[in-house]
Design a protein around this motif. Structure first.
Motif, PDB file in Angstrom:
ATOM      1  N   UNK A 271       0.835  -1.205   0.000  1.00 46.54           N
ATOM      2  CA  UNK A 271       0.000   0.000   0.000  1.00 46.54           C
ATOM      3  C   UNK A 271       0.876   1.265   0.000  1.00 46.54           C
ATOM      4  N   UNK A 272       1.898   1.240   0.861  1.00 41.67           N
ATOM      5  CA  UNK A 272       2.757   2.431   0.994  1.00 41.67           C
ATOM      6  C   UNK A 272       3.642   2.684  -0.215  1.00 41.67           C
ATOM      7  N   UNK A 273       4.005   1.616  -0.929  1.00 41.49           N
ATOM      8  CA  UNK A 273       4.947   1.784  -2.036  1.00 41.49           C
ATOM      9  C   UNK A 273       4.244   1.779  -3.392  1.00 41.49           C
TER      10      UNK A 273
ATOM     11  N   UNK B 193      10.923  -8.933  14.304  1.00 42.35           N
ATOM     12  CA  UNK B 193       9.641  -8.252  14.498  1.00 42.35           C
ATOM     13  C   UNK B 193       9.059  -8.485  15.896  1.00 42.35           C
ATOM     14  N   UNK B 194       9.803  -9.202  16.746  1.00 44.36           N
ATOM     15  CA  UNK B 194       9.234  -9.611  18.050  1.00 44.36           C
ATOM     16  C   UNK B 194       8.595  -8.458  18.798  1.00 44.36           C
ATOM     17  N   UNK B 195       9.251  -7.287  18.775  1.00 42.97           N
ATOM     18  CA  UNK B 195       8.735  -6.181  19.582  1.00 42.97           C
ATOM     19  C   UNK B 195       8.227  -5.026  18.741  1.00 42.97           C
ATOM     20  N   UNK B 196       7.925  -5.305  17.482  1.00 43.75           N
ATOM     21  CA  UNK B 196       7.503  -4.212  16.599  1.00 43.75           C
ATOM     22  C   UNK B 196       6.052  -4.384  16.158  1.00 43.75           C
TER      23      UNK B 196
ATOM     24  N   UNK C 271       3.084  -3.552  13.161  1.00 48.33           N
ATOM     25  CA  UNK C 271       3.189  -3.665  11.698  1.00 48.33           C
ATOM     26  C   UNK C 271       3.765  -2.395  11.070  1.00 48.33           C
ATOM     27  N   UNK C 272       3.326  -1.232  11.545  1.00 47.63           N
ATOM     28  CA  UNK C 272       3.818   0.036  10.973  1.00 47.63           C
ATOM     29  C   UNK C 272       5.341   0.130  11.126  1.00 47.63           C
TER      30      UNK C 272
ATOM     31  N   UNK D 274      10.869  -0.100   8.999  1.00 54.03           N
ATOM     32  CA  UNK D 274      12.212  -0.700   9.010  1.00 54.03           C
ATOM     33  C   UNK D 274      12.538  -1.315   7.649  1.00 54.03           C
ATOM     34  N   UNK D 275      11.565  -1.995   7.065  1.00 53.27           N
ATOM     35  CA  UNK D 275      11.815  -2.600   5.744  1.00 53.27           C
ATOM     36  C   UNK D 275      12.192  -1.499   4.756  1.00 53.27           C
ATOM     37  N   UNK D 276      11.412  -0.417   4.766  1.00 52.29           N
ATOM     38  CA  UNK D 276      11.669   0.651   3.791  1.00 52.29           C
ATOM     39  C   UNK D 276      13.055   1.255   3.974  1.00 52.29           C
TER      40      UNK D 276
END
Ligand code: S3P
Length: 175
Positions: A24-26, A152-155, A157-158, A163-165
């Motif tokens: 969605x964001x990209x 992703x344990x403490x993250x 979805x946003x 982080x991926x971006x």
């Protein structure tokens, strides 16, 4: 220039949720290997496992990856076992940056509780042991396949998508 992003990682690491938001964001197209497999087979993943076994499922998975690996501008959320067949990773690497999402066994166990109807590999009496054993066995496969790894344990979805971006940007400027 690689224009697609493939998300790999164990069940419950959040590939689908992060993949949808990332797409969605990209403005990229969201594709799931499991969705392609179900479409082609005309039945659900649990039915495929029941009727054709894991080997039959892996065969369909190889075909699905072959079909979609050259999609441009896509976010491809891969089933957790896609790394088990090297041909899948070789094909994905041609057009995708490969991002591996990880999480601790405790987090995975929590996130996948109640999923046994959707995830045949977790429909066993001792789910906790199964998750731990599968994770341990697969760890080297994920490690050697990934361009980027994100815990992703403490993250939420946003944050995973942010982080991926930023990691993908860093990865691109290094090449
Ligand atoms: C599998 C993971 C599942 C699905 C199938 C097998 C695996 O996908 O492909 O049940 O071997 O780890 P998710 O990782 O999206 O749950």
């Amino acid at each position: 220039m690689k224009t697609s992003i493939a998300l790999i990682g164990f069940m419950g690491t959040g590939k689908t949720a992060a993949g949808k938001l990332l797409a969605e964001k990209t403005g990229k197209r969201f594709i799931e290997t499991d969705g392609i497999i179900e479409e082609k087979a005309g039945k659900s993943i649990p039915d495929i496992f029941r009727e054709d076994g894991e080997i039959g499922f892996r065969q369909l998975e190889i075909e699905a990856v072959r079909e979609i690996s050259n999609e441009r501008n896509a976010v491809i959320a891969c089933g957790g076992g896609v790394v088990l067949n090297k041909i899948n990773i070789d094909r994905l690497k041609e057009g995708c940056i490969i991002v591996c999402l990880t999480a601790s066994p405790q987090v995975i166990i929590k996130r996948t509780s109640g999923d046994k109807d959707e995830r045949p590999l977790l429909a066993v009496p001792d789910r906790v042991r199964q998750v731990k054993e599968l994770m341990k066995f697969r760890e080297p496969y994920y490690e050697r396949s990934a361009d980027i790894t994100i815990d992703t344990s403490e993250l939420n979805v946003e944050s995973v998508v942010d982080r991926i971006l930023s990691e993908v940007e860093g990865n691109e400027s290094n090449h």
